[in-house]
Design a protein around this motif. Structure first.
Motif, PDB file in Angstrom:
ATOM      1  N   LEU A 123      21.754  52.767  90.476  1.00  0.00           N
ATOM      2  CA  LEU A 123      21.648  52.515  91.914  1.00  0.00           C
ATOM      3  C   LEU A 123      20.222  52.743  92.397  1.00  0.00           C
ATOM      4  O   LEU A 123      19.573  53.719  92.012  1.00  0.00           O
ATOM      5  N   VAL A 124      19.748  51.821  93.234  1.00  0.00           N
ATOM      6  CA  VAL A 124      18.532  52.026  94.018  1.00  0.00           C
ATOM      7  C   VAL A 124      18.951  51.856  95.470  1.00  0.00           C
ATOM      8  O   VAL A 124      19.482  50.812  95.845  1.00  0.00           O
ATOM      9  N   ARG A 125      18.759  52.866  96.286  1.00  0.00           N
ATOM     10  CA  ARG A 125      19.197  52.827  97.678  1.00  0.00           C
ATOM     11  C   ARG A 125      18.073  53.327  98.573  1.00  0.00           C
ATOM     12  O   ARG A 125      17.166  54.021  98.123  1.00  0.00           O
ATOM     13  N   GLY A 126      18.145  52.966  99.855  1.00  0.00           N
ATOM     14  CA  GLY A 126      17.127  53.492 100.740  1.00  0.00           C
ATOM     15  C   GLY A 126      17.010  52.753 102.051  1.00  0.00           C
ATOM     16  O   GLY A 126      17.842  51.915 102.419  1.00  0.00           O
ATOM     17  N   THR A 127      15.939  53.070 102.757  1.00  0.00           N
ATOM     18  CA  THR A 127      15.650  52.542 104.080  1.00  0.00           C
ATOM     19  C   THR A 127      14.275  51.898 104.060  1.00  0.00           C
ATOM     20  O   THR A 127      13.655  51.742 103.008  1.00  0.00           O
ATOM     21  N   ALA A 128      13.772  51.580 105.241  1.00  0.00           N
ATOM     22  CA  ALA A 128      12.424  51.018 105.322  1.00  0.00           C
ATOM     23  C   ALA A 128      11.373  52.036 104.901  1.00  0.00           C
ATOM     24  O   ALA A 128      10.281  51.660 104.464  1.00  0.00           O
ATOM     25  N   GLU A 129      11.688  53.324 105.006  1.00  0.00           N
ATOM     26  CA  GLU A 129      10.702  54.380 104.743  1.00  0.00           C
ATOM     27  C   GLU A 129      10.883  55.090 103.412  1.00  0.00           C
ATOM     28  O   GLU A 129       9.917  55.586 102.836  1.00  0.00           O
ATOM     29  N   HIS A 130      12.093  55.176 102.923  1.00  0.00           N
ATOM     30  CA  HIS A 130      12.356  55.974 101.723  1.00  0.00           C
ATOM     31  C   HIS A 130      13.286  55.229 100.770  1.00  0.00           C
ATOM     32  O   HIS A 130      14.212  54.543 101.204  1.00  0.00           O
ATOM     33  N   THR A 131      13.022  55.397  99.471  1.00  0.00           N
ATOM     34  CA  THR A 131      13.857  54.800  98.431  1.00  0.00           C
ATOM     35  C   THR A 131      14.220  55.870  97.406  1.00  0.00           C
ATOM     36  O   THR A 131      13.361  56.652  96.995  1.00  0.00           O
ATOM     37  N   ALA A 133      16.373  56.490  93.630  1.00  0.00           N
ATOM     38  CA  ALA A 133      16.937  55.822  92.458  1.00  0.00           C
ATOM     39  C   ALA A 133      17.863  56.767  91.709  1.00  0.00           C
ATOM     40  O   ALA A 133      17.601  57.973  91.621  1.00  0.00           O
ATOM     41  N   HIS A 134      18.955  56.215  91.200  1.00  0.00           N
ATOM     42  CA  HIS A 134      19.922  56.965  90.386  1.00  0.00           C
ATOM     43  C   HIS A 134      19.991  56.300  89.021  1.00  0.00           C
ATOM     44  O   HIS A 134      20.036  55.070  88.925  1.00  0.00           O
ATOM     45  N   GLU A 135      20.046  57.097  87.985  1.00  0.00           N
ATOM     46  CA  GLU A 135      19.963  56.567  86.629  1.00  0.00           C
ATOM     47  C   GLU A 135      21.164  55.715  86.249  1.00  0.00           C
ATOM     48  O   GLU A 135      22.207  55.743  86.914  1.00  0.00           O
ATOM     49  N   VAL A 171      10.493  46.117  91.504  1.00  0.00           N
ATOM     50  CA  VAL A 171       9.334  45.418  90.944  1.00  0.00           C
ATOM     51  C   VAL A 171       8.413  46.391  90.220  1.00  0.00           C
ATOM     52  O   VAL A 171       7.909  46.110  89.125  1.00  0.00           O
ATOM     53  N   ARG A 172       8.188  47.548  90.813  1.00  0.00           N
ATOM     54  CA  ARG A 172       7.234  48.515  90.247  1.00  0.00           C
ATOM     55  C   ARG A 172       7.793  49.304  89.068  1.00  0.00           C
ATOM     56  O   ARG A 172       7.027  49.697  88.182  1.00  0.00           O
ATOM     57  N   HIS A 173       9.099  49.528  89.021  1.00  0.00           N
ATOM     58  CA  HIS A 173       9.624  50.496  88.063  1.00  0.00           C
ATOM     59  C   HIS A 173      10.590  49.955  87.013  1.00  0.00           C
ATOM     60  O   HIS A 173      10.814  50.624  86.000  1.00  0.00           O
ATOM     61  N   VAL A 174      11.198  48.801  87.233  1.00  0.00           N
ATOM     62  CA  VAL A 174      12.204  48.312  86.288  1.00  0.00           C
ATOM     63  C   VAL A 174      11.581  47.247  85.397  1.00  0.00           C
ATOM     64  O   VAL A 174      11.237  46.158  85.872  1.00  0.00           O
ATOM     65  N   ARG A 175      11.445  47.552  84.135  1.00  0.00           N
ATOM     66  CA  ARG A 175      10.802  46.641  83.190  1.00  0.00           C
ATOM     67  C   ARG A 175      11.821  45.846  82.367  1.00  0.00           C
ATOM     68  O   ARG A 175      11.604  44.690  82.051  1.00  0.00           O
ATOM     69  N   LEU A 197      11.413  38.223  95.877  1.00  0.00           N
ATOM     70  CA  LEU A 197      12.514  37.626  95.128  1.00  0.00           C
ATOM     71  C   LEU A 197      12.012  36.657  94.062  1.00  0.00           C
ATOM     72  O   LEU A 197      12.603  36.561  92.980  1.00  0.00           O
ATOM     73  N   ARG A 198      10.934  35.950  94.350  1.00  0.00           N
ATOM     74  CA  ARG A 198      10.360  35.062  93.336  1.00  0.00           C
ATOM     75  C   ARG A 198       9.904  35.860  92.116  1.00  0.00           C
ATOM     76  O   ARG A 198      10.119  35.452  90.972  1.00  0.00           O
ATOM     77  N   ARG A 199       9.258  36.992  92.355  1.00  0.00           N
ATOM     78  CA  ARG A 199       8.808  37.847  91.245  1.00  0.00           C
ATOM     79  C   ARG A 199       9.991  38.407  90.469  1.00  0.00           C
ATOM     80  O   ARG A 199      10.012  38.401  89.233  1.00  0.00           O
ATOM     81  N   LEU A 200      10.997  38.883  91.196  1.00  0.00           N
ATOM     82  CA  LEU A 200      12.149  39.495  90.541  1.00  0.00           C
ATOM     83  C   LEU A 200      12.958  38.462  89.770  1.00  0.00           C
ATOM     84  O   LEU A 200      13.458  38.744  88.674  1.00  0.00           O
TER      85      LEU A 200
END
Length: 294
Positions: A123-131, A133-135, A171-175, A197-200
């Motif tokens: 899970l990746v969850r969050g708001t406009a300010e904070h995100t 991640a759960h493994e 984009v930054r963390h999931v390879r 979305l194009r990048r992902l």
């Protein structure tokens, strides 16, 4: 003892499976996320249901019956739930339920089906300010933890919604190639989100599910309403005005069409859901669109 979120998911599956219009859900989607590695294995005889694109035409020409290629299948897929937990998702759905309850049921349904086939769910969850991640893990207990995290984080007093922030984190963390289920608020998708979305889409497989907003022009005058984004009250004499209702309806149609057009152009399977009761049909339709897109 309080009912768990996963128990609600299983109950919804059971009710849907008993309806005569469909056979058992797990039977229809025995392989939830179809995929193949690039490792060729061998040839075997064609059987009804095989993909035509898998037929080896050169080998077939040398035999009396069609032959299809077999590949070494990837054993585990990674399903990442990308959930908007800003206050926009704490608003009311058209059914009168909190939108977060609809989102949790959808996340739980797809997560449960993934677990049944040996896949890992995170899970990746969050708001406009904070995100946050759960493994990724492969147990029902872990899925329940994820669903409770979405529930606890989504509040009317919380921060603004912006699922672009969560997608930026991906984009930054999931390879590794991952299946993303995006649970999104009902809003316009701007240029920044389109670029993300194009990048992902170049690396991951994306399923997009929009949780719809209640129509304020249909809420009875006696029921107070306000915009959760800014807290402004919506006076009954304004929102029930026929001209306002007509303008709101036209704007909603425009937004729905624009979202569908953009996601279709990017090759992203997408759907909309307005109630907890509609989650199972909506997810089934989403998976069917994903299957045909392949």
């Amino acid at each position: 003892m309080a009912t768990t979120h996963l128990l609600r998911v299983k109950s919804a599956l059971f009710v849907h499976a008993r309806r005569p219009a469909r056979s058992l859900l797990e039977g229809e989607y025995a392989s939830l996320f179809h995929g193949r590695s690039l490792d060729y294995d061998d040839l075997r005889g064609y059987v009804p249901g095989d993909e035509v694109r898998d037929i080896d035409w050169k080998a077939t020409a040398r035999h009396d019956a069609p032959l299809v290629k077999r590949y070494v299948a990837t054993r585990k897929h990674h399903l990442l739930l990308v959930a908007d937990t800003g206050r926009g998702m704490a608003a009311t759905a058209p059914s009168g339920e909190p939108k977060k309850d609809v989102a949790i049921l959808a996340a739980g349904l797809l997560g449960y089906l993934a677990l049944r086939h040996g896949d890992l769910v995170g899970l990746v969850r969050g708001t406009a300010e904070h995100t946050e991640a759960h493994e990724l893990r492969g147990t029902e207990g872990h899925l329940e933890v994820l669903l409770r995290a979405i529930d606890a984080a989504t509040d009317l007093e919380g921060e603004q919604s912006d699922v672009a922030a969560q997608l930026q984190w991906v984009v930054r963390h999931v390879r590794r190639r991952t299946i993303l289920l995006v649970l999104a608020d009902d809003r316009d998708l701007g240029p920044e989100l389109e670029a993300l979305l194009r990048r992902l889409r170049a690396q991951h497989e994306i399923l997009w599910l929009t949780v719809e907003d209640a129509d304020p022009t249909l809420v009875p005058a006696a029921v107070g309403t306000y915009d959760v984004a800014d807290g402004y009250a919506l006076p009954a004499e304004v929102r029930l005005d026929p001209r306002v209702r007509e303008a709101y309806s036209a704007e909603r149609v425009r937004r729905v069409e624009a979202t569908a057009t953009l996601l279709a152009r990017l090759g992203i399977a997408h759907g909309r859901v307005a109630s907890a009761e509609g989650v199972v049909p909506a997810v089934l339709a989403l998976l069917e669109r994903q299957r045909h897109a392949r």
